[in-house]
Scaffold this motif. Structure first.
Motif, short mmCIF file in Angstrom:
data_model
loop_
_atom_site.label_atom_id
_atom_site.label_comp_id
_atom_site.label_asym_id
_atom_site.label_seq_id
_atom_site.Cartn_x
_atom_site.Cartn_y
_atom_site.Cartn_z
N TYR A 115 -54.47 -39.04 87.06
CA TYR A 115 -52.85 -38.29 85.86
C TYR A 115 -54.47 -38.19 85.03
O TYR A 115 -54.06 -37.06 84.09
CB TYR A 115 -51.99 -39.05 85.69
N GLU A 171 -50.08 -33.55 84.85
CA GLU A 171 -49.96 -34.11 83.33
C GLU A 171 -50.26 -34.97 82.86
O GLU A 171 -50.18 -36.11 83.95
CB GLU A 171 -48.80 -34.18 83.24
N ARG A 173 -50.42 -38.26 82.00
CA ARG A 173 -50.24 -39.97 81.81
C ARG A 173 -50.60 -41.34 82.35
O ARG A 173 -51.86 -40.92 82.57
CB ARG A 173 -48.75 -40.01 83.12
#
Length: 217
Positions: A115, A171, A173
């Motif tokens: 991520y 996204e 993370r």
């Protein structure tokens, strides 16, 4: 995308949709190539070895797909060689859905995510479970030193194909460990600035005003 990956997944139905949506010509070129199974290269091996989790999909006798999460410290998913992966099956809720699915269909799909760097690797393979202590496998140890978990068996996956998938819409993370790595230089800089400020405050007498009496005007 490797040609092997495209040949396995681009069924006639998939090809019809590609044709309708204008992508068939480009993907047809990707399918050209040998039919041998893919070999994991240095980039794939390093990516696999650094993962702390992945998603594993299998299909049961009812035809329904099943996806589960597997996690552990870096190295728990081990690259045995350029065509083989292995990991220890830790004791969990004891549903054994994936294990049961493999009795009827050994095909699996893995999704490995990074991520922070918006990267993902998809792997197709054939999986089998190996009892603990079975000397008939070359999977070797799959539990990193010091990791506390009850191991029930080893799962070995023979890699068929892989694909580095589009990073769009991933996204960012971060795990706690990844945050610590990102924040460490920032914390070091803040500590240096605080030390410099403390030294400056000590050098200037309390109440003194720069440019005041006795200073440069």
């Amino acid at each position: 995308m490797t040609s092997r990956y495209a040949r396995l997944l681009f069924t006639p139905a998939v090809q019809r949709h590609q044709e309708r949506n204008g992508s068939r010509r480009a993907y047809a070129r990707m399918e050209a190539g040998g039919g041998d199974t893919d070999r994991l290269g240095p980039a794939e091996a390093a990516f696999v070895a650094s993962r702390t989790s992945f998603y594993l999909a299998s299909v049961g006798s009812t035809g329904w797909p099943y996806v589960q999460h597997r996690g552990g410290p870096p190295g728990f998913l081990r690259v045995v060689d350029d065509r083989t992966l292995a990991f220890a099956e830790y004791r969990g809720n004891r549903q054994y859905i994936t294990t049961g699915n493999l009795d009827g269909d050994d095909r699996v799909s893995l999704l490995l995510m990074d991520y922070p760097n918006a990267a993902r690797l998809k792997i197709l393979g054939r999986a089998r479970t190996v009892p603990l202590g079975d000397r008939g496998t070359d999977a070797g140890p799959t539990v990193p030193d010091g990791y506390r978990a009850v191991v029930e068996r080893t799962m070995v996956i023979d890699v068929e194909a892989y694909d580095w998938n589009c990073p769009q819409h991933i996204e960012a993370r971060y795990t706690l460990a990844e945050l610590e790595e990102v924040l460490e230089p920032i914390r070091d800089r803040m500590a240096r600035l605080e030390a410099e400020n403390a030294a400056l405050r000590k050098a200037v007498p309390e109440g003194a005003v720069p440019g005041g009496p006795g200073g440069e005007g």
